[in-house]
Design an enzyme around this catalytic site. Structure first.
Site, PDB file in Angstrom:
ATOM      1  CE1 TYR A  32      12.072 -32.125  42.564  1.00 42.40           C
ATOM      2  CE2 TYR A  32      10.518 -33.721  43.052  1.00 42.40           C
ATOM      3  CZ  TYR A  32      11.745 -33.007  43.514  1.00 42.40           C
ATOM      4  OH  TYR A  32      12.591 -33.511  44.600  1.00 42.40           O
ATOM      5  CG  LEU A  72       2.627 -35.812  -2.810  1.00 41.99           C
ATOM      6  CD1 LEU A  72       1.616 -35.421  -1.367  1.00 41.99           C
ATOM      7  CD2 LEU A  72       2.289 -37.412  -3.154  1.00 41.99           C
ATOM      8  CE  LYS A  87       1.522 -30.909   0.251  1.00 41.55           C
ATOM      9  NZ  LYS A  87       2.151 -29.691   0.876  1.00 41.55           N
ATOM     10  CB  CYS A 118       4.819   7.503  26.025  1.00 43.58           C
ATOM     11  SG  CYS A 118       4.309   7.589  24.201  1.00 43.58           S
TER      12      CYS A 118
END
Length: 701
Positions: A59, A108, A140, A464
């Site tokens: 805020y 690389l 990496k 269900c």
């Protein structure tokens, strides 16, 4: 980036600006304060987005930002290109123009074992004539590669990797990533122009949340955080990019000049020093985890350490990068057409594998969503046996043309669920079978419906059995009410026996009956009883998350919990009220509103309350035994997960920080600690304790 004294002054300035009103600011006042106000906002951006250690509330930050916007709106000629208000451009980018990199973005060379690394070291020593090489070793990052150019301290251009020579100009999209400074004082290091390489990433937990949201909305899922990041930075609307929770790590200076003279290898002599400089300038870098290694043996040890702990890191990493630390040797070592000879990537164990789909079954989720799940020939991916994978929805199956009997490439990255990347169509024999979606719920037999605009079929029968079971499982899960012992298998067993038919039934379980169930001894029954009792006092946001409201994940649950005193208060919120809360849009607000205006749900909440479940926030903050203390953890803990330890510290009034600094009071050292231990040993004010001492401190066994 900011000294302790500078930070103290900026916090004082913050208080001054929070008490200002735009009506009291005339032209003269605006000119005198605007640059200080911008610096205060940049400081809070750095604390939040780089250190993850904010010192003001959201805020208060919004209030500062609004004050700056109001001043610039009143006096538009005072707007500068590096003002925090200029991060989100208003225009849509329909075409990303191609731009040439100052230096090629080469790949690389890869290594996969100790022998490869020793061979790389041998070549470097032969080419330089040195007996031992100093290397800089760092994770990496597995994200989307970017190149940034700063001129006269201002962020001028950002581009994708492209083909290595030419990339796409995505400057506007990169400006909305708050870990990329719009200005940085390179001039204080004698640099006029600089090119920096980096990676755009999405934290694993944010990626998980994005995919959960996309799944609920029937949108295609991202295979991994890298794909999500790469797709996000090429969105046409920067405002949409800003919503993706992207971060940028920079890891290499590839070009730096002063008056046309290249400074790399002369003024900027060591890669590790360059990373430290970028860190001090306010960039997110691997500075905290970069290790300077004296010789290849130390390199190999550090790579092994990271391979063991990679899953504990908040970002996806797929290996380590080993660079010769002395930049003056780069010219002597040179390049091939593909990669530099002074660096190599050590790749971790692959997280992808090919396998066959044996069958497809259909599962019913807690909101009635029907999910097809492919049963696979078991395959090891990253040290884990994978035997099934979600196919999400019918659209996903059709888009990838997935069939039973297909050979598929499956990826499992860190905490991310296994994902079908592609079908190997060349392996088809002609015996593969199309996947047919059911017309009726596989659990209760009710007709399935596909709501307009959604990709998911749903069972709309609220009773269900599969939905009831899944709702109870979710409620008891680790991220919700964390009821240990109430596993998926246990919930299904109790449901079948008639002991569990609803969420409140958890708190009505008859343990006299459970004692007589096969597999439940006195100890396991007592543990379950204790876990259920402890769950009654979980924070309110966990209860909200556990209720399984559609679209409401942990972050939204925390937002809702912070907006009310008690759970019942949410029934007084209109959809408009809900949409005023952070990150809650129309669709989410509608689901929340409907949930708290459903009589069955309100009855369930009342039952939970009567059964002793906490449905309110604490009336006042208790000053815990760790109040005012800052902790950092390194290494694996035996007692609990890092997230659980953080939760305990915070519940006792303490703070958990990500990085070691003078502000840290305690470093808790677990098994196989990382570089944080070495850094803490250099700061005499930090007390280093082991796990046993930490447990005594918090009063837990």
């Amino acid at each position: 980036m900011y000294s302790e004294e500078t930070q103290r002054k900026l916090i004082e300035k913050t208080r001054e600006f929070l008490n200002l009103d735009i009506k009291s600011i005339d032209r003269k006042k605006a000119e005198s304060i605007i640059e200080d106000l911008r610096e205060v906002i940049r400081f809070h951006d750095w604390r939040y987005y780089v250190l993850a250690q904010p010192v003001i509330s959201d805020y208060e930050y919004d209030k500062l930002f609004k004050l700056l916007k109001d001043i610039e709106s009143k006096y538009p000629d005072l707007i500068t290109p590096d003002s925090p208000t200029q991060r989100v451009p208003s225009e849509i980018t329909k075409v990303f123009p191609q731009v040439k990199h100052l230096t090629p973005m080469l790949s690389l060379d890869n290594s996969y074992n100790e022998a490869d690394l020793r061979d790389f070291d041998r070549r470097v020593r032969e080419l330089t004539g040195l007996e031992k090489i100093e290397y800089a070793v760092e994770p990496k990052f597995d994200g989307a590669g970017i190149s940034l150019i700063y001129e006269k301290d201002l962020f001028k251009r950002g581009a994708t990797r492209g083909d290595g020579e030419v990339g796409e100009d995505i400057t506007n999209n990169l400006k909305v990533i708050k870990s990329i400074p719009l200005s940085a004082k390179f001039s204080s290091y004698g640099i006029d122009k600089v090119e920096i390489r980096g990676e755009v990433l999405i934290r694993k937990d944010i990626f998980k949340r994005i995919n959960e949201q996309r799944l609920e909305e029937g949108l295609p899922l991202f295979a991994n955080p890298r794909n999500a990041a790469a797709g996000s930075i090429r969105l046409q609307d920067p405002k949409e990019v800003a919503k993706r929770g992207l971060e940028a790590f920079v890891y290499q200076i590839t070009y730096a000049e002063k008056d046309g003279k290249n400074l790399l290898g002369t003024v900027l002599k060591k890669h590790s020093d360059n990373i430290k400089m970028l860190h001090l300038l306010g960039f997110k870098t691997p500075y905290e985890v970069l290790k300077v290694c004296n010789g290849i043996d130390e390199v190999i040890d550090y790579c092994r350490e990271w391979e063991r702990k990679r899953d504990n890191y908040p970002y996806e990493i797929d290996g380590m990068v080993i660079k010769v630390n002395d930049i003056s040797l780069y010219e002597k070592l040179g390049f091939t057409s593909h990669h530099p000879r002074w660096a190599i990537a050590y790749k971790f164990k692959a997280r992808q594998a090919t396998t066959k789909i044996i069958d497809v079954v259909f599962q019913v989720g807690r909101t009635g969503a029907i999910t097809p799940v492919a049963k696979l020939q078991p395959v090891e991916i990253g040290g884990v046996i994978v035997s099934s994978v979600s196919l999400f929805n019918e659209d996903f199956i059709r888009e990838k043309d997935i069939r039973i009997g297909d050979t598929v490439l499956v990826e499992r990255a860190g905490d991310v669920i296994p994902y079908v990347v592609m079908v190997i169509k060349e392996a088809r024999t002609g015996n593969e079978k199309p996947i047919e979606f059911p017309k009726n719920c596989p659990s209760c037999g009710s007709p399935l419906v596909k709501p307009l605009g959604e990709a998911v079929y749903r069972c709309i029968n609220i009773n269900c059995p599969a939905q009831v079971i899944e709702r109870i499982i979710h409620f008891a899960s680790k991220d919700a009410m964390d009821i240990k012992g109430l596993s998926e298998a246990t919930v299904k067993k109790f449901y079948k026996l008639g002991l569990l038919k609803s969420i409140p039934d958890i708190y009505r379980l008859d343990f006299r009956i459970i004692k007589n169930i096969q597999g439940f001894g006195e100890k396991s029954v007592n543990n379950l009883k204790q876990a259920i009792e402890e769950s009654k006092n979980r924070p309110l946001y966990r209860l909200i998350y556990g209720l399984g409201i559609r679209y409401v994940g942990e972050v939204t649950a925390k937002t809702l919990a912070s907006a009310v005193n008690c759970l019942e208060d949410l029934k007084n919120f209109t959809i408009t009220d809900l949409m005023k809360l952070p990150d809650i849009g129309d669709k989410v607000a509608t689901e929340i509103y409907n949930f708290f205006h459903n009589e069955q749900n309100l009855k369930m909440i009342q039952q939970l309350k009567e059964l002793g479940v906490n449905v309110c926030n604490p009336k006042e903050e208790k000053r815990g035994k760790l109040a005012g203390l800052n902790f950092v953890f390194t290494g694996a803990l035996k007692c609990c997960s890092r997230e659980k330890a953080k939760e305990i510290v915070e519940s006792l009034g303490g703070n958990v920080l990500d990085t070691v600094s003078k502000k840290v009071h305690y470093l808790v050292v677990g098994e196989e600690p990382g570089s944080k231990l070495q850094k803490a040993q250099k700061i005499p004010t930090i007390k280093i304790i082991n796990e046993e001492e930490f447990l005594k401190m918090i009063g837990q066994q």
